[in-house]
Scaffold this active site. Structure first.
Site, mmCIF file in Angstrom:
data_model
loop_
_atom_site.group_PDB
_atom_site.id
_atom_site.type_symbol
_atom_site.label_atom_id
_atom_site.label_comp_id
_atom_site.label_asym_id
_atom_site.label_seq_id
_atom_site.Cartn_x
_atom_site.Cartn_y
_atom_site.Cartn_z
ATOM 1 N N LYS A 169 0.849 -1.189 0.000
ATOM 2 C CA LYS A 169 0.000 0.000 0.000
ATOM 3 C C LYS A 169 0.885 1.239 0.000
ATOM 4 C CE LYS A 169 -4.546 0.837 0.301
ATOM 5 N NZ LYS A 169 -5.520 0.183 -0.595
ATOM 6 N N THR A 172 -3.993 -5.262 0.441
ATOM 7 C CA THR A 172 -3.380 -3.956 0.687
ATOM 8 C C THR A 172 -4.236 -3.127 1.642
ATOM 9 O OG1 THR A 172 -4.405 -2.878 -1.227
ATOM 10 C CG2 THR A 172 -2.303 -4.004 -1.584
ATOM 11 N N ARG A 193 28.705 33.670 -8.964
ATOM 12 C CA ARG A 193 27.434 33.286 -9.571
ATOM 13 C C ARG A 193 26.417 32.950 -8.489
ATOM 14 N NH1 ARG A 193 27.912 26.947 -11.651
ATOM 15 N NH2 ARG A 193 28.729 26.097 -9.694
ATOM 16 N N GLN A 242 30.000 19.809 -7.051
ATOM 17 C CA GLN A 242 30.680 18.551 -6.712
ATOM 18 C C GLN A 242 31.520 18.694 -5.446
ATOM 19 O OE1 GLN A 242 30.287 19.814 -9.734
ATOM 20 N NE2 GLN A 242 30.198 18.245 -11.329
ATOM 21 N N HIS A 301 19.676 26.874 -12.474
ATOM 22 C CA HIS A 301 20.405 27.978 -13.082
ATOM 23 C C HIS A 301 19.615 29.289 -13.061
ATOM 24 C CE1 HIS A 301 23.297 25.046 -14.363
ATOM 25 N NE2 HIS A 301 22.393 24.378 -15.067
#
Length: 306
Positions: free
Chosen positions: A12, A60, A179, A235, A263
């Site tokens: 479920k 379920t 940025r 990263q 972005h």
């Protein structure tokens, strides 16, 4: 042609539960927890697929009812413990069910201030961020527990750069030393199997606050590192966050991050009477939904040589 059923599971999904906890000393002082629960079962259920024989199926609807009943009978704080309660129940109650997985999403409700003080029993849902836990239990084996944070959206308007990357004849991206950096945090951490080997061990960690502590550490380290680090790349930042979490939470085995790079691009307005809006003069940006970068890492604790 010959075929066979290689694997199967069912259960479920999207079982919605809200539980209220009342302070025994002051019943008006309350906490709430809202969950979305999925439970999947595995075992000797092949004939329900291959021979249309439903005898082995735990409906379920029963899975749904069990979720509500166990939420009433047991503590659901933290969600890792409730996940273990659910998974353990199905594996021990039904002899033909040999494995169960409980995936729980905890929606974020926070008390808000009224006249300068947190109200005793009023809450706001502050954003889409959720806490998650997945608990897998196979008969005769240790629990496998993965906790996490999802949909925690963050943005900083400076303190991020990206340069020195590979450049070829397909490259148009320009290097930048300043940025906007934004992402939707999707983080998971796994618990060292030996530390969550039994139902009793999971309950003990819940009582000691270890699951909550790891969540708070992971969340705080994520937000603090994101804000304070002059990021060389998504990263590098995600690796540094993962390393810090493993250092501060010794019961964790791995930390996984899956981060979209959302972005926001500079808009050249020089066509309008020489209006400057690029480089150090950039103030107006255009959010781009698609496409976006997507970066993933799994950082694992180095096994001890002892």
């Amino acid at each position: 042609m010959s075929v066979f059923l290689e694997s199967s599971k069912y259960g479920k999904d999207n079982v919605r539960v809200l539980k209220v906890k009342r302070d025994p000393q002051n019943p008006a002082k309350q906490e709430v927890i809202e969950l979305t629960v999925r439970v999947l079962l595995e075992g000797e259920i092949e004939e329900s697929y291959t021979k249309a024989d439903n005898a082995s199926i735990v409906p379920t609807d029963t899975v749904k009812n069990t979720t509500f009943i166990l939420a009433k009978q047991h503590d659901v704080w933290p969600i890792e413990r409730f996940g273990a309660t659910l998974a353990n129940h199905f594996v021990t109650k039904y002899a033909h069910i040999h494995a169960a997985e409980a995936h729980i999403i905890q929606h974020r409700w926070t008390k808000y201030n009224v006249q300068g003080t947190p109200h005793l029993h009023s809450f706001i849902q502050d954003g889409a961020e959720v806490r998650t836990a997945t608990v897998y239990k196979k008969e005769g084996e240790a629990f496998k527990i993965t906790s996490g944070i999802k949909d925690l959206t963050v943005l900083k308007s400076t303190g991020s750069k990206f340069y020195g990357y590979n450049v070829c004849d397909f490259t148009t991206l320009k290097e930048t030393h300043d940025r906007i950096l934004s992402t939707d945090v999707d983080a998971q951490w796994t618990w060292i199997p030996s530390k969550v080997s039994t139902y009793e061990a999971v309950n003990e960690l819940g009582e000691k606050g270890e699951f909550d502590s790891a969540y708070e550490k992971a969340r705080n380290i994520t937000l603090e590192t994101f804000a304070l680090e002059n990021s060389a790349s998504v990263q590098a930042t995600m690796y540094n966050i993962s390393e810090s979490i493993l250092k501060e939470a010794p019961l964790l085995d791995t930390v996984t991050y899956l981060l979209p790079n959302k972005h926001y691009v500079e808009l050249d307005l020089s066509w309008h009477h020489g209006l400057k809006n690029t480089g150090k003069d950039a103030e107006v940006y255009v959010p781009l939904n698609h496409p976006n970068g997507l970066i993933k890492s799994v950082v694992k604790r180095t096994p001890s040589k002892l």
